[in-house]
Design an enzyme around this catalytic site. Structure first.
Site, mmCIF file in Angstrom:
data_model
loop_
_atom_site.group_PDB
_atom_site.id
_atom_site.type_symbol
_atom_site.label_atom_id
_atom_site.label_comp_id
_atom_site.label_asym_id
_atom_site.label_seq_id
_atom_site.Cartn_x
_atom_site.Cartn_y
_atom_site.Cartn_z
ATOM 1 N N LYS A 77 2.115 13.014 6.641
ATOM 2 C CA LYS A 77 2.164 12.325 5.331
ATOM 3 C C LYS A 77 3.281 12.904 4.474
ATOM 4 C CE LYS A 77 -0.642 10.836 1.388
ATOM 5 N NZ LYS A 77 -0.082 9.479 1.403
ATOM 6 N N GLY A 97 0.827 -1.208 0.000
ATOM 7 C CA GLY A 97 0.000 0.000 0.000
ATOM 8 C C GLY A 97 0.855 1.249 0.000
ATOM 9 N N ASN A 153 -5.107 2.770 -2.067
ATOM 10 C CA ASN A 153 -6.085 2.940 -0.987
ATOM 11 C C ASN A 153 -6.817 1.622 -0.781
ATOM 12 O OD1 ASN A 153 -8.348 3.736 0.623
ATOM 13 N ND2 ASN A 153 -7.931 5.846 0.005
ATOM 14 N N HIS A 173 -4.939 15.002 4.521
ATOM 15 C CA HIS A 173 -4.273 13.951 5.297
ATOM 16 C C HIS A 173 -3.556 14.551 6.500
ATOM 17 C CE1 HIS A 173 -4.872 11.529 1.639
ATOM 18 N NE2 HIS A 173 -4.773 10.484 2.440
HETATM 19 P P1 NAD Z 1 5.094 5.971 8.666
HETATM 20 O O1 NAD Z 1 6.113 7.014 8.360
HETATM 21 O O2 NAD Z 1 4.317 6.067 9.937
HETATM 22 O O3 NAD Z 1 5.798 4.513 8.653
HETATM 23 C C1 NAD Z 1 6.690 4.113 7.648
HETATM 24 C C2 NAD Z 1 7.353 2.791 8.029
HETATM 25 O O4 NAD Z 1 8.255 2.426 6.981
HETATM 26 C C3 NAD Z 1 8.171 2.847 9.309
HETATM 27 O O5 NAD Z 1 8.162 1.570 9.918
HETATM 28 C C4 NAD Z 1 9.573 3.167 8.799
HETATM 29 O O6 NAD Z 1 10.591 2.700 9.679
HETATM 30 C C5 NAD Z 1 9.597 2.383 7.505
HETATM 31 N N1 NAD Z 1 10.499 2.990 6.528
HETATM 32 C C6 NAD Z 1 10.445 4.255 6.048
HETATM 33 N N2 NAD Z 1 11.459 4.465 5.180
HETATM 34 C C7 NAD Z 1 12.137 3.303 5.108
HETATM 35 C C8 NAD Z 1 13.291 2.877 4.381
HETATM 36 N N3 NAD Z 1 13.938 3.706 3.536
HETATM 37 N N4 NAD Z 1 13.714 1.614 4.557
HETATM 38 C C9 NAD Z 1 13.065 0.766 5.392
HETATM 39 N N5 NAD Z 1 11.976 1.106 6.098
HETATM 40 C C10 NAD Z 1 11.517 2.365 5.958
HETATM 41 O O7 NAD Z 1 4.135 5.945 7.404
HETATM 42 P P2 NAD Z 1 2.621 5.386 7.330
HETATM 43 O O8 NAD Z 1 1.680 6.468 7.652
HETATM 44 O O9 NAD Z 1 2.541 4.083 8.048
HETATM 45 O O10 NAD Z 1 2.507 5.135 5.743
HETATM 46 C C11 NAD Z 1 3.355 4.219 5.074
HETATM 47 C C12 NAD Z 1 2.991 4.206 3.597
HETATM 48 O O11 NAD Z 1 1.657 3.693 3.423
HETATM 49 C C13 NAD Z 1 2.984 5.611 2.956
HETATM 50 O O12 NAD Z 1 3.456 5.491 1.621
HETATM 51 C C14 NAD Z 1 1.504 5.989 2.957
HETATM 52 O O13 NAD Z 1 1.147 6.930 1.988
HETATM 53 C C15 NAD Z 1 0.886 4.636 2.665
HETATM 54 N N6 NAD Z 1 -0.529 4.475 3.040
HETATM 55 C C16 NAD Z 1 -1.280 3.743 2.183
HETATM 56 C C17 NAD Z 1 -2.590 3.463 2.482
HETATM 57 C C18 NAD Z 1 -3.390 2.575 1.541
HETATM 58 O O14 NAD Z 1 -4.566 2.270 1.841
HETATM 59 N N7 NAD Z 1 -2.785 2.113 0.450
HETATM 60 C C19 NAD Z 1 -3.162 3.963 3.661
HETATM 61 C C20 NAD Z 1 -2.367 4.714 4.521
HETATM 62 C C21 NAD Z 1 -1.033 4.958 4.207
#
Ligand code: NAD
Length: 248
Positions: free
Chosen positions: A147, A87, A113, A143
């Site tokens: 984000k 995601g 999403n 958001h």
């Molecule tokens: P967040 O910043 O809270 O968490 C990110 C996670 O990824 C953390 O565990 C971090 O340590 C890890 N991470 C970040 N960069 C990294 C790297 N270079 N190498 C290894 N690990 C890494 O973010 P979040 O709010 O949990 O969102 C994560 C992703 O999911 C974003 O891209 C967000 O837009 C997406 N998202 C998608 C949906 C969906 O329904 N598809 C919903 C919400 C969020």
């Protein structure tokens, strides 16, 4: 289903772990940048993820992390024969190519999403634009302040569904900026703790149609992603769509 989770310490990673616990799904591996714990699960660092996936005998990896990490995890899934649900948004060309490459060897499902209502909004918007071709379309997404990418991946997916070309997307306006024919304004609001809102506005002379999706909290995305993981495990290699999960 034996589940692996990457980005496990993040907002979504923790939501996935919580939802998996609620379903009694077996979380066999949780990965982040450093060793720690998340929602009571031990978290290991993301070195040699392919070997860790093999050792854990995972069926599916659920990934909500960052584009560069997603590209590496896709390679690890292909190497270890593990299905991938991702995601992560804001994917660049390299990350998209990594998902395509992995899909030659394992099933891959990426969605911007994982809320069922947001996926349905794509269809509704395509229908509305079709029915009202002369109306002005604008998109507003809101958001939480943390984000990273803008506009949201969901905004991009909605604009794709509405058939809006990249060149016609105008990101915010400033100064003298009258609306040109055919352009579509895209507005990214970042504030507080909002889980995710998308509103498409279609306006003609004397009327407007607003289509809005609002996620109450992150668990809705986590539930959708786990439904996708259960659906994807054991499928043929290739790219699969969240729509197929919703329609199953
Ligand atoms: P967040 O910043 O809270 O968490 C990110 C996670 O990824 C953390 O565990 C971090 O340590 C890890 N991470 C970040 N960069 C990294 C790297 N270079 N190498 C290894 N690990 C890494 O973010 P979040 O709010 O949990 O969102 C994560 C992703 O999911 C974003 O891209 C967000 O837009 C997406 N998202 C998608 C949906 C969906 O329904 N598809 C919903 C919400 C969020």
């Amino acid at each position: 289903m034996r589940l692996a989770v990457t980005g496990a310490t993040g907002r979504m990673g923790r939501a996935i772990l919580t939802a998996a616990d609620d379903r009694d799904a077996a979380v066999v591996l949780a990965v982040a940048r450093e060793s720690t714990t998340a929602v009571g699960h031990p978290v290991v660092p993301d070195d040699d993820v392919a070997a860790r996936l093999r050792e854990a005998e995972a069926d599916v990896l659920v990934d909500f992390s960052a584009p560069a990490a997603t590209a590496r995890y896709a390679e690890a899934c292909a190497e270890s024969g593990v299905a991938l649900v991702s995601g992560t948004t804001g994917l660049d060309d390299d990350a998209r190519a990594a998902l395509d490459d992995a899909a030659e060897r394992v099933p891959v499902l990426h969605a911007a999403n994982f809320a069922r209502g947001a996926a349905t909004l794509e269809r509704l918007l395509a229908d509305a634009v079709d029915a009202l071709p002369t109306y002005d379309l604008e998109l507003v997404e809101t958001h939480h302040a943390g984000k990273r990418d803008a506009p949201s991946g969901t905004a991009g997916a909605l604009l794709d569904a509405a058939g809006v070309a990249e060149d016609d997307r105008v990101h915010g306006r400033e100064g003298e900026a009258p609306r040109a024919d055919g352009e579509v304004g895209v507005h990214a609001v970042r504030a507080g703790a909002v889980a995710g809102e998308h509103e498409a506005i279609l306006a003609g002379d004397g009327e407007e149609l607003r289509l809005t999706h609002r996620a109450g909290d992150r668990q809705v995305f986590a539930e959708g992603a786990l439904d996708a993981a259960a659906w994807l495990a054991g499928r043929d290699p290739g790219r699969h769509a969240f729509r197929a999960v919703i329609e199953s």
